[in-house]
Design an enzyme around this catalytic site. Sequence first.
Site, PDB file in Angstrom:
ATOM      1  N   PHE A  11       0.824  -1.226   0.000  1.00 11.27           N
ATOM      2  CA  PHE A  11       0.000   0.000   0.000  1.00 11.27           C
ATOM      3  C   PHE A  11       0.863   1.283   0.000  1.00 11.27           C
ATOM      4  O   PHE A  11       0.844   2.073  -0.952  1.00 11.27           O
ATOM      5  CB  PHE A  11      -0.926  -0.077   1.224  1.00 11.27           C
ATOM      6  N   ASP A  33      10.260  -6.556  -3.690  1.00 12.67           N
ATOM      7  CA  ASP A  33       9.065  -7.044  -2.978  1.00 12.67           C
ATOM      8  C   ASP A  33       8.994  -8.564  -3.183  1.00 12.67           C
ATOM      9  O   ASP A  33       9.362  -9.073  -4.240  1.00 12.67           O
ATOM     10  CB  ASP A  33       7.794  -6.379  -3.537  1.00 12.67           C
ATOM     11  N   ILE A  61      13.249  -9.866   1.648  1.00  9.81           N
ATOM     12  CA  ILE A  61      14.331  -9.109   2.309  1.00  9.81           C
ATOM     13  C   ILE A  61      15.122  -9.988   3.291  1.00  9.81           C
ATOM     14  O   ILE A  61      16.169  -9.568   3.782  1.00  9.81           O
ATOM     15  CB  ILE A  61      13.839  -7.816   3.003  1.00  9.81           C
ATOM     16  N   THR A 126       5.894   2.803  12.917  1.00 10.19           N
ATOM     17  CA  THR A 126       4.474   3.040  13.214  1.00 10.19           C
ATOM     18  C   THR A 126       4.290   3.654  14.600  1.00 10.19           C
ATOM     19  O   THR A 126       5.101   3.418  15.506  1.00 10.19           O
ATOM     20  CB  THR A 126       3.701   1.701  13.139  1.00 10.19           C
ATOM     21  N   ASP A 127       3.203   4.397  14.751  1.00 10.01           N
ATOM     22  CA  ASP A 127       2.877   4.947  16.080  1.00 10.01           C
ATOM     23  C   ASP A 127       2.566   3.838  17.088  1.00 10.01           C
ATOM     24  O   ASP A 127       2.589   4.054  18.296  1.00 10.01           O
ATOM     25  CB  ASP A 127       1.700   5.940  16.002  1.00 10.01           C
ATOM     26  N   GLU A 128       2.294   2.621  16.563  1.00  8.66           N
ATOM     27  CA  GLU A 128       1.914   1.520  17.462  1.00  8.66           C
ATOM     28  C   GLU A 128       3.064   1.073  18.357  1.00  8.66           C
ATOM     29  O   GLU A 128       2.838   0.367  19.341  1.00  8.66           O
ATOM     30  CB  GLU A 128       1.358   0.339  16.650  1.00  8.66           C
ATOM     31  N   TYR A 153       2.816  -7.604  16.256  1.00 13.57           N
ATOM     32  CA  TYR A 153       3.191  -6.729  15.126  1.00 13.57           C
ATOM     33  C   TYR A 153       3.978  -5.523  15.622  1.00 13.57           C
ATOM     34  O   TYR A 153       5.093  -5.257  15.167  1.00 13.57           O
ATOM     35  CB  TYR A 153       1.928  -6.261  14.375  1.00 13.57           C
ATOM     36  N   LYS A 157       7.950  -4.255  15.126  1.00 13.36           N
ATOM     37  CA  LYS A 157       8.330  -2.953  14.559  1.00 13.36           C
ATOM     38  C   LYS A 157       9.224  -2.181  15.532  1.00 13.36           C
ATOM     39  O   LYS A 157      10.170  -1.508  15.119  1.00 13.36           O
ATOM     40  CB  LYS A 157       7.076  -2.121  14.233  1.00 13.36           C
ATOM     41  N   ASN A 183      -2.698   4.940   8.023  1.00 16.47           N
ATOM     42  CA  ASN A 183      -2.811   5.505   6.675  1.00 16.47           C
ATOM     43  C   ASN A 183      -4.094   5.050   5.986  1.00 16.47           C
ATOM     44  O   ASN A 183      -4.578   3.938   6.242  1.00 16.47           O
ATOM     45  CB  ASN A 183      -1.659   5.008   5.802  1.00 16.47           C
ATOM     46  N   ARG A 217      -8.207   6.158  16.559  1.00 11.71           N
ATOM     47  CA  ARG A 217      -7.028   6.117  15.699  1.00 11.71           C
ATOM     48  C   ARG A 217      -6.795   7.501  15.109  1.00 11.71           C
ATOM     49  O   ARG A 217      -7.736   8.255  14.884  1.00 11.71           O
ATOM     50  CB  ARG A 217      -7.206   5.109  14.547  1.00 11.71           C
ATOM     51  N   ASP A 280     -14.055  -8.134  21.025  1.00 13.57           N
ATOM     52  CA  ASP A 280     -12.891  -7.247  20.876  1.00 13.57           C
ATOM     53  C   ASP A 280     -11.638  -8.018  20.493  1.00 13.57           C
ATOM     54  O   ASP A 280     -11.480  -9.190  20.827  1.00 13.57           O
ATOM     55  CB  ASP A 280     -12.642  -6.501  22.201  1.00 13.57           C
TER      56      ASP A 280
HETATM   57  N1  LIG Z   1      -0.723   0.999   6.704  1.00 15.31           N
HETATM   58  C1  LIG Z   1      -0.600   1.769   7.757  1.00 15.31           C
HETATM   59  O1  LIG Z   1      -1.558   2.360   8.236  1.00 15.31           O
HETATM   60  C2  LIG Z   1       0.758   1.934   8.424  1.00 15.31           C
HETATM   61  C3  LIG Z   1       0.883   2.850   9.476  1.00 15.31           C
HETATM   62  C4  LIG Z   1       2.142   3.051  10.047  1.00 15.31           C
HETATM   63  C5  LIG Z   1       3.230   2.348   9.574  1.00 15.31           C
HETATM   64  N2  LIG Z   1       3.085   1.457   8.564  1.00 15.31           N
HETATM   65  C6  LIG Z   1       4.277   0.750   8.082  1.00 15.31           C
HETATM   66  O2  LIG Z   1       4.441   1.080   6.721  1.00 15.31           O
HETATM   67  C7  LIG Z   1       5.027  -0.013   6.023  1.00 15.31           C
HETATM   68  C8  LIG Z   1       4.173  -0.372   4.829  1.00 15.31           C
HETATM   69  O3  LIG Z   1       2.874  -0.708   5.290  1.00 15.31           O
HETATM   70  P1  LIG Z   1       1.714  -1.079   4.258  1.00 15.31           P
HETATM   71  O4  LIG Z   1       0.439  -0.764   4.895  1.00 15.31           O
HETATM   72  O5  LIG Z   1       2.032  -0.508   2.932  1.00 15.31           O
HETATM   73  O6  LIG Z   1       1.884  -2.678   4.205  1.00 15.31           O
HETATM   74  P2  LIG Z   1       1.333  -3.720   3.182  1.00 15.31           P
HETATM   75  O7  LIG Z   1       1.049  -4.942   3.981  1.00 15.31           O
HETATM   76  O8  LIG Z   1       0.271  -3.149   2.323  1.00 15.31           O
HETATM   77  O9  LIG Z   1       2.582  -3.996   2.230  1.00 15.31           O
HETATM   78  C9  LIG Z   1       3.745  -4.626   2.639  1.00 15.31           C
HETATM   79  C10 LIG Z   1       4.539  -5.038   1.404  1.00 15.31           C
HETATM   80  O10 LIG Z   1       5.729  -5.672   1.858  1.00 15.31           O
HETATM   81  C11 LIG Z   1       5.936  -6.847   1.092  1.00 15.31           C
HETATM   82  N3  LIG Z   1       6.663  -7.816   1.901  1.00 15.31           N
HETATM   83  C12 LIG Z   1       6.228  -8.473   3.011  1.00 15.31           C
HETATM   84  N4  LIG Z   1       7.185  -9.297   3.469  1.00 15.31           N
HETATM   85  C13 LIG Z   1       8.251  -9.141   2.654  1.00 15.31           C
HETATM   86  C14 LIG Z   1       9.545  -9.707   2.617  1.00 15.31           C
HETATM   87  N5  LIG Z   1       9.939 -10.607   3.517  1.00 15.31           N
HETATM   88  N6  LIG Z   1      10.399  -9.330   1.650  1.00 15.31           N
HETATM   89  C15 LIG Z   1      10.002  -8.432   0.704  1.00 15.31           C
HETATM   90  N7  LIG Z   1       8.801  -7.852   0.674  1.00 15.31           N
HETATM   91  C16 LIG Z   1       7.928  -8.213   1.643  1.00 15.31           C
HETATM   92  C17 LIG Z   1       4.537  -7.345   0.741  1.00 15.31           C
HETATM   93  O11 LIG Z   1       4.554  -8.195  -0.404  1.00 15.31           O
HETATM   94  C18 LIG Z   1       3.801  -6.046   0.513  1.00 15.31           C
HETATM   95  O12 LIG Z   1       3.869  -5.663  -0.847  1.00 15.31           O
HETATM   96  C19 LIG Z   1       5.157  -1.137   7.032  1.00 15.31           C
HETATM   97  O13 LIG Z   1       6.476  -1.150   7.516  1.00 15.31           O
HETATM   98  C20 LIG Z   1       4.202  -0.750   8.144  1.00 15.31           C
HETATM   99  O14 LIG Z   1       4.631  -1.244   9.384  1.00 15.31           O
HETATM  100  C21 LIG Z   1       1.870   1.228   7.979  1.00 15.31           C
END
Ligand SMILES: NC(=O)c1ccc[n+]([C@@H]2O[C@H](COP(=O)([O-])OP(=O)(O)OC[C@H]3O[C@@H](n4cnc5c(N)ncnc54)[C@H](O)[C@@H]3O)[C@@H](O)[C@H]2O)c1
Length: 322
Positions: A11, A33, A61, A126-128, A153, A157, A183, A217, A280
């Site tokens: 995303f 990815d 990764i 993340t804020d979490e 999770y 992080k 987000n 949130r 919950d």
């Molecule tokens: N979505 C939110 O609201 C939010 C908020 C704060 C922080 N974040 C952080 O932002 C980052 C992206 O979040 P997102 O919502 O886009 O996540 P997402 O789950 O939509 O996407 C994660 C991507 O990482 C890839 N991936 C997973 N494991 C992998 C690996 N071992 N090697 C290579 N690629 C791999 C997946 O294929 C996917 O395309 C994350 O680090 C998340 O912790 C997200």
Amino acid sequence: MTIIVTGCAGFIGLNFTKYWLYEHKGDKVVGIDSFSYAANVDEIYELCEKEHNFVFYRADICDKVKISRIFQDEKPNAVVNFAAETHVDRSIESAEKFLMTNVVGTNLLLDACREYGNVRFHQISTDEVYGDLPLNSKKSFTESSPLLPSSPYSASKAAADLLSLAYYRTHGVPVTISRSANNYGFFQHEEKMIPHSVKSLMRGEKISIYGDGKNVRDWIYVGDHVKAVEAILLNGKIGEIYNVGAGYEISNLELARKIILCYTESSDAAIDEYIEFVPDRKGHDRRYSLDTSKIKNALGWQAISDFDEELLKTIKWIGEKQ
Ligand SMILES: NC(=O)c1ccc[n+]([C@@H]2O[C@H](COP(=O)([O-])OP(=O)(O)OC[C@H]3O[C@@H](n4cnc5c(N)ncnc54)[C@H](O)[C@@H]3O)[C@@H](O)[C@H]2O)c1
């Protein structure tokens, strides 16, 4: 410059990749990815066809050999690590994948940055990691608030954040970290609250709300988040953490009502017919709230998008995607 974007099919990683290719036309973006269930695979193939300065590697990764080869071949100037397992509910079912990707994978990327001449590394967090606040609290988390993650999770992080800071201190890897609020926007996987709720309504089902729905949130439009990461990459201070939020705090129940209003155009009175309360989530965080004065004062960044406007566009996009 050459910038590696891990998790480029996810995303936020996809939104960032598209933005960077558009705004920094002289740069090369190297996407990595593994194409997990959350990946937007077609979007990546389309980018490969259309964008001459984008290359893509399907790689995990945690795969040391592949990652080393990519660093060797591409000689990156910077890495932005979006790759992660991200769904709290899945981490409650089983944490193993979260520890592998979010902790071991981040460590491996940090090692690669160290090995190839201390490449600039930005960790998306993340804020979490701060845990939660009581609903009646007026406090917000600052970058120096203690780390008290509640879920596997957020614990994974937090571990990645600490590793990143340790690589800066111990090895001098030029690291920065951003800790973002929730987000929303295009390309989010349908397991997450907004797409999941819209999809439920599309199927004629009710929106499921955990517990009493009062959990709060802090929501940020993904386009604002992407620009915050850009500001940190270009002008952030090495070794620093930046909170990234829009200050738009809303309960899950209020958000569900907004989605129902946008989607069904029903009267206020009928809204609750579209909602069902479910038991919950274990360890469910009550409230997140970020103090973002550091990034505002130091880098001049602040979220500018209007929540209702972007939510409506997002809901329409989810509807049209089917
Ligand atoms: N979505 C939110 O609201 C939010 C908020 C704060 C922080 N974040 C952080 O932002 C980052 C992206 O979040 P997102 O919502 O886009 O996540 P997402 O789950 O939509 O996407 C994660 C991507 O990482 C890839 N991936 C997973 N494991 C992998 C690996 N071992 N090697 C290579 N690629 C791999 C997946 O294929 C996917 O395309 C994350 O680090 C998340 O912790 C997200």
